[in-house]
Design a protein around this motif. Sequence first.
Motif, short mmCIF file in Angstrom:
data_model
loop_
_atom_site.label_atom_id
_atom_site.label_comp_id
_atom_site.label_asym_id
_atom_site.label_seq_id
_atom_site.Cartn_x
_atom_site.Cartn_y
_atom_site.Cartn_z
N PRO A 140 1.81 11.62 4.65
CA PRO A 140 2.53 10.36 4.82
C PRO A 140 2.19 9.67 6.14
O PRO A 140 1.66 10.29 7.06
CB PRO A 140 4.00 10.79 4.79
CG PRO A 140 4.01 12.22 5.20
CD PRO A 140 2.68 12.80 4.77
N GLN A 141 2.54 8.38 6.21
CA GLN A 141 2.25 7.58 7.39
C GLN A 141 2.90 8.21 8.63
O GLN A 141 2.32 8.22 9.71
CB GLN A 141 2.82 6.16 7.16
CG GLN A 141 2.15 5.08 7.97
CD GLN A 141 2.33 3.68 7.35
OE1 GLN A 141 3.05 3.49 6.38
NE2 GLN A 141 1.66 2.70 7.94
N GLU A 142 4.09 8.78 8.46
CA GLU A 142 4.79 9.35 9.63
C GLU A 142 4.42 10.82 9.86
O GLU A 142 5.03 11.50 10.68
CB GLU A 142 6.31 9.15 9.50
CG GLU A 142 6.95 9.78 8.30
CD GLU A 142 6.73 8.98 7.00
OE1 GLU A 142 7.25 9.40 5.97
OE2 GLU A 142 6.03 7.94 7.02
N LYS A 152 0.83 -1.22 0.00
CA LYS A 152 0.00 0.00 0.00
C LYS A 152 0.87 1.26 0.00
O LYS A 152 0.69 2.15 -0.84
CB LYS A 152 -0.94 0.00 1.23
CG LYS A 152 -1.82 -1.24 1.32
CD LYS A 152 -2.74 -1.22 2.53
CE LYS A 152 -2.04 -1.18 3.88
NZ LYS A 152 -1.24 -2.40 4.19
N THR A 153 1.79 1.33 0.97
CA THR A 153 2.65 2.52 1.04
C THR A 153 3.50 2.63 -0.23
O THR A 153 3.67 3.73 -0.77
CB THR A 153 3.55 2.44 2.29
OG1 THR A 153 2.70 2.47 3.45
CG2 THR A 153 4.53 3.60 2.36
N THR A 154 3.99 1.51 -0.70
CA THR A 154 4.80 1.53 -1.92
C THR A 154 4.01 2.11 -3.09
O THR A 154 4.55 2.89 -3.89
CB THR A 154 5.28 0.09 -2.25
OG1 THR A 154 5.95 -0.43 -1.10
CG2 THR A 154 6.22 0.08 -3.44
N LEU A 199 -3.68 9.84 1.48
CA LEU A 199 -3.34 9.68 2.90
C LEU A 199 -2.94 8.24 3.19
O LEU A 199 -3.60 7.30 2.73
CB LEU A 199 -4.55 10.01 3.79
CG LEU A 199 -5.17 11.37 3.62
CD1 LEU A 199 -6.45 11.25 2.79
CD2 LEU A 199 -5.49 12.00 4.95
N ASP A 200 -1.87 8.08 3.98
CA ASP A 200 -1.38 6.75 4.33
C ASP A 200 -1.77 6.43 5.78
O ASP A 200 -1.15 6.94 6.72
CB ASP A 200 0.13 6.66 4.14
CG ASP A 200 0.62 5.22 4.05
OD1 ASP A 200 -0.17 4.30 4.32
OD2 ASP A 200 1.81 5.03 3.71
N GLU A 201 -2.78 5.60 5.94
CA GLU A 201 -3.26 5.15 7.26
C GLU A 201 -3.45 6.27 8.27
O GLU A 201 -2.82 6.27 9.34
CB GLU A 201 -2.30 4.10 7.83
CG GLU A 201 -2.24 2.88 6.94
CD GLU A 201 -1.81 1.61 7.66
OE1 GLU A 201 -2.22 1.44 8.83
OE2 GLU A 201 -1.09 0.81 7.07
N PRO A 202 -4.32 7.23 7.96
CA PRO A 202 -4.51 8.35 8.89
C PRO A 202 -5.12 7.90 10.23
O PRO A 202 -4.98 8.62 11.21
CB PRO A 202 -5.47 9.28 8.14
CG PRO A 202 -6.18 8.41 7.15
CD PRO A 202 -5.16 7.36 6.76
MG LIG Z 1 2.29 1.16 4.82
#
Ligand SMILES: [Mg+2]
Length: 231
Positions: A82-84, A40-42, A155-158
């Motif tokens: 981003p996730q972070e 997913k992130t990729t 959005l990555d896993e908000p």
């Molecule tokens: Mg991820």
Amino acid sequence: MLRLENVHAYYGLSHILHGVSLEVGDREIVSLLGRNGAGKTTTLLAIMGFLEPGPGTITYRDRRIGGLAPYRISRMGVGFVPQERGIFGNLTVEENLTVAARRGSNGAWTLKRIYELFPRLRERAAFRGSKLSGGEQQMLSIARALLLNPDLIILDEPSEGLAPLIVQEILDILLNVRAEGVAVLIVEQNLRAALRIADRHYVLSKGKVCFSGTSEQLNADETILKQHLGV
Ligand SMILES: [Mg+2]
Ligand SMILES: Nc1ncnc2c1ncn2[C@@H]1O[C@H](COP(=O)(O)OP(=O)(O)OP(=O)(O)O)[C@@H](O)[C@H]1O
């Protein structure tokens, strides 16, 4: 608006995405689901130009964006959360927002509108980023992306690591953002959150799309729910 066709991606020699195709239409909310390590992130990093482009095409508003630098893709109107989260811990909330706004155009999203959409950020305007709760940091990260006046926000896993009430609040904000005309592509592990806001869903497994369809179709697909979403 956004279209991936047969996209492959690599980290060095590891081949991670194996021909991912997906689309996000104008004003649509689309979720990208799948287990840990599914890619997913990729996929998001490939869209945003953070990876060496591999085979396949990525187009945004009918322009090929594969190979463009991340800042150019974001200037074309693609916001990334981003996730972070990527906020400045030692700047205040307001400083975090004004730094983001200066980089953008003087378009529709202003500090005033951001504070209307995120009253919690107005209350915390003088707090340092590092002093915010996880949910407030997530809101700040979304607000920063909006100040670049995107037509699409990714959005990555908000919802990761946040309490259910805060997750609700963030999902409501995303629904408001869409109502303002912004399309949303959201990576989620939280199926319930995805079903609540997205119009359509893609499920990734081992770097391939193994399902695409509406919430109704996803809810009815017991194999996908069991094998890939752990429901
Ligand atoms: Mg991820
Ligand atoms: N920098 C990297 N170098 C090498 N392999 C990586 C790198 N980042 C991720 N991977 C591998 O790529 C695969 C896909 O990772 P990715 O981060 O896209 O998964 P994900 O679906 O976002 O998972 P999660 O839900 O845990 O965030 C995994 O097998 C992971 O180990």
